[in-house]
Every structure is written in structure tokens, then in C-alpha cells.
Design an enzyme around this catalytic site. Structure first.
Site, mmCIF file in Angstrom:
data_model
loop_
_atom_site.group_PDB
_atom_site.id
_atom_site.type_symbol
_atom_site.label_atom_id
_atom_site.label_comp_id
_atom_site.label_asym_id
_atom_site.label_seq_id
_atom_site.Cartn_x
_atom_site.Cartn_y
_atom_site.Cartn_z
ATOM 1 N N GLU A 59 14.052 31.118 12.557
ATOM 2 C CA GLU A 59 15.403 29.900 11.972
ATOM 3 C C GLU A 59 13.898 28.691 11.491
ATOM 4 O O GLU A 59 12.568 28.696 11.779
ATOM 5 C CB GLU A 59 15.665 29.085 13.120
ATOM 6 C CG GLU A 59 17.108 29.520 13.856
ATOM 7 C CD GLU A 59 16.544 30.304 14.904
ATOM 8 O OE1 GLU A 59 15.342 30.215 16.017
ATOM 9 O OE2 GLU A 59 17.400 31.726 15.343
ATOM 10 N N TYR B 38 7.858 31.376 3.264
ATOM 11 C CA TYR B 38 8.652 33.233 3.717
ATOM 12 C C TYR B 38 9.609 33.573 2.167
ATOM 13 O O TYR B 38 9.586 34.953 2.068
ATOM 14 C CB TYR B 38 10.247 32.361 4.699
ATOM 15 C CG TYR B 38 9.827 31.430 5.994
ATOM 16 C CD1 TYR B 38 8.730 32.105 6.281
ATOM 17 C CD2 TYR B 38 10.279 30.662 6.316
ATOM 18 C CE1 TYR B 38 7.818 30.813 7.506
ATOM 19 C CE2 TYR B 38 10.200 30.338 7.933
ATOM 20 C CZ TYR B 38 8.228 30.455 8.082
ATOM 21 O OH TYR B 38 8.267 29.709 9.430
HETATM 22 C C1 LIG Z 1 4.067 25.978 6.893
HETATM 23 C C2 LIG Z 1 2.856 26.432 6.925
HETATM 24 C C3 LIG Z 1 2.518 27.254 7.790
HETATM 25 C C4 LIG Z 1 1.799 26.706 5.221
HETATM 26 O O1 LIG Z 1 0.949 26.882 5.413
HETATM 27 P P1 LIG Z 1 -0.063 26.900 4.675
HETATM 28 O O2 LIG Z 1 -1.528 27.266 4.716
HETATM 29 O O3 LIG Z 1 -0.379 25.310 4.007
HETATM 30 O O4 LIG Z 1 0.358 27.509 3.364
HETATM 31 P P2 LIG Z 1 -0.264 28.721 2.292
HETATM 32 O O5 LIG Z 1 -1.616 27.322 0.831
HETATM 33 O O6 LIG Z 1 -1.159 29.456 2.422
HETATM 34 O O7 LIG Z 1 1.240 28.306 0.679
HETATM 35 C C5 LIG Z 1 1.078 30.075 1.240
HETATM 36 C C6 LIG Z 1 3.010 29.505 0.207
HETATM 37 O O8 LIG Z 1 3.994 28.412 0.686
HETATM 38 C C7 LIG Z 1 4.678 27.670 0.414
HETATM 39 N N1 LIG Z 1 3.946 26.242 -0.016
HETATM 40 C C8 LIG Z 1 2.528 25.144 0.489
HETATM 41 N N2 LIG Z 1 2.480 24.841 -0.116
HETATM 42 C C9 LIG Z 1 3.585 24.084 -0.371
HETATM 43 C C10 LIG Z 1 3.734 22.756 -0.984
HETATM 44 N N3 LIG Z 1 2.721 21.554 -0.607
HETATM 45 N N4 LIG Z 1 4.823 23.045 -1.618
HETATM 46 C C11 LIG Z 1 5.952 23.932 -2.039
HETATM 47 N N5 LIG Z 1 5.432 25.229 -1.332
HETATM 48 C C12 LIG Z 1 4.599 25.351 -0.764
HETATM 49 C C13 LIG Z 1 3.968 28.099 -1.631
HETATM 50 O O9 LIG Z 1 5.145 29.267 -1.086
HETATM 51 C C14 LIG Z 1 3.053 28.985 -1.556
HETATM 52 O O10 LIG Z 1 2.692 30.208 -2.056
HETATM 53 P P3 LIG Z 1 1.545 29.438 -3.080
HETATM 54 O O11 LIG Z 1 0.789 28.507 -3.163
HETATM 55 O O12 LIG Z 1 1.786 31.237 -3.604
HETATM 56 O O13 LIG Z 1 3.156 28.754 -3.884
HETATM 57 C C15 LIG Z 1 1.865 25.081 7.381
HETATM 58 O O14 LIG Z 1 2.459 24.168 6.139
HETATM 59 C C16 LIG Z 1 2.156 24.394 8.614
HETATM 60 O O15 LIG Z 1 1.852 24.873 9.080
HETATM 61 N N6 LIG Z 1 3.425 23.563 8.126
HETATM 62 C C17 LIG Z 1 3.716 22.537 9.590
HETATM 63 C C18 LIG Z 1 5.028 24.077 10.859
HETATM 64 C C19 LIG Z 1 5.955 24.336 10.162
HETATM 65 O O16 LIG Z 1 6.673 23.260 8.772
HETATM 66 N N7 LIG Z 1 6.069 25.488 10.122
HETATM 67 C C20 LIG Z 1 7.174 26.248 10.028
HETATM 68 C C21 LIG Z 1 8.196 26.395 10.715
HETATM 69 S S1 LIG Z 1 9.213 27.230 10.654
#
Ligand SMILES: CC(C)(COP(=O)(O)OP(=O)(O)OC[C@H]1O[C@@H](n2cnc3c(N)ncnc32)[C@H](O)[C@@H]1OP(=O)(O)O)[C@@H](O)C(=O)NCCC(=O)NCCS
Length: 151
Positions: A108, A120
Site C-alpha cells: 500500500e 514501484y
Molecule cells: C521511496 C524511497 C525509498 C525512494 O528511495 P530513493 O533512494 O530516494 O530513490 P532512488 O534514487 O533509488 O530512485 C528510484 C526511483 O524512484 C523515483 N524517484 C526518486 N526520487 C524521485 C523524485 N524526487 N521525484 C519523482 N520520482 C522519484 C524514480 O522513479 C526513480 O527512478 P529514476 O531515477 O530512474 O527515475 C525514498 O524516497 C524514501 O525513503 N521515502 C520515504 C519513505 C517512503 O515514502 N516509503 C514508501 C512507503 S510506501
């Protein structure tokens, strides 16, 4: 930036570090006790941690019920976000899930959480439905997403 991260399963010794990530990532964070229970009493729970040196910079939880996996939470320390590390963590969890015989993964996510939904979708997750008023802080709906990894 090229970073060498390592992955392993979470243990109770990791909970203090995990809790720091948790409170910096979620408006309704899980308690340390909740993680302790996951580690010690939930036979369905497996948690993967991502480490850079001695520091845990991300984690992802999974409940495994027969051939279905449910991702409970995934988070990266704020200062390490946007460096493809969440991507590497999810990829690792999908590979681990396959090794456990899991055929489908579900989760979710808040409707407003575009960043997580983008991540995702990148790994093939599709929208599967809405759970109304799922989050107790602001009554936001949850989007259910799922992917078939048995291919
Ligand atoms: C969600 C989370 C785990 C992503 O981790 P991250 O290390 O920042 O993400 P990455 O740098 O590996 O990016 C992976 C993909 O996420 C998406 N993404 C990352 N940052 C983004 C941004 N600022 N805006 C839009 N999409 C984004 C993109 O699809 C990206 O792929 P791409 O770079 O090829 O376009 C992180 O933002 C986080 O911890 N968020 C807070 C907790 C949370 O919301 N968890 C999910 C609960 S369901």
C-alpha cells in the site's frame, strides 16, 4: 555517485538504527517494539537492510505468506535519497522474494506519494485498488499496488 552498499537480513541489534530511518521517513512511524515483535514473534516477517560501511541507510520489510509477499515498509535515510539506493534496495528485495518462491508482491502507498509510486512502477507494480481512509493521520487513501515476479 557510485556507492558500494551491502544487503543482509535485519536482526534485533539493528533496531536503533532502523528506528532513526523510520522516524525520519514516516508520519506514522512504527515503534521500536513493533520492529522487535517483527524480528522475534512474526514468523512471516523478513526485513532486508542496506548498509554503507557500518551505517544502515535503508531497509525494507516483507511478510511472506506462502507464495505471496507483502511489502510492509521501505525507506532510505533522507540524506541518501535520490542516488538510486531505494531502487537498489527494492531490486534486492524482489530478487530475495523470488529466491523464497514468492510469485506476487503487493503493498500500500499513499495516493500523494508520487516518488514511491514511480519507484514501484519502474519495477512493474500496477495499481490494484484503493483502500479508503487507510492512513489514520490525515485519512488519506492508500493505493494498493502489486506485481507478478514469477516470470
Ligand atoms: C521511496 C524511497 C525509498 C525512494 O528511495 P530513493 O533512494 O530516494 O530513490 P532512488 O534514487 O533509488 O530512485 C528510484 C526511483 O524512484 C523515483 N524517484 C526518486 N526520487 C524521485 C523524485 N524526487 N521525484 C519523482 N520520482 C522519484 C524514480 O522513479 C526513480 O527512478 P529514476 O531515477 O530512474 O527515475 C525514498 O524516497 C524514501 O525513503 N521515502 C520515504 C519513505 C517512503 O515514502 N516509503 C514508501 C512507503 S510506501
Amino acid at each position: 555517485m557510485e556507492e558500494i552498499v551491502q544487503f543482509r537480513l535485519m536482526t534485533v541489534e539493528d533496531i536503533d538504527q532502523i528506528y532513526k530511518i523510520e522516524i525520519s521517513s514516516f508520519t506514522i512511524p512504527w515503534s521500536k517494539e513493533a520492529f522487535f515483535n517483527e524480528m522475534t514473534t512474526n514468523q512471516y516477517a523478513k526485513y532486508v537492510v542496506m548498509e554503507l560501511g557500518d551505517t544502515i541507510i535503508g531497509y525494507c520489510g516483507l511478510w511472506i505468506i506462502f507464495d505471496e509477499g507483502h511489502i510492509t515498509n521501505i525507506a532510505v535515510l533522507p540524506e541518501y535519497r535520490g542516488r538510486k539506493l531505494g531502487d537498489a534496495l527494492l531490486k534486492q528485495v524482489i530478487e530475495f522474494s523470488r529466491s523464497q518462491g514468492i510469485k506476487t508482491l503487493s503493498l500500500e502507498v499513499r495516493l500523494s506519494n508520487e516518488v514511491a509510486q514511480n519507484l514501484y512502477r519502474k519495477y512493474g507494480f500496477k495499481a490494484g485498488g484503493i483502500r479508503k481512509n487507510y492512513y489514520v493521520d490525515n485519512h488519506e487513501d492508500a493505493l494498493v499496488m502489486w506485481v507478478n515476479i514469477d516470470e
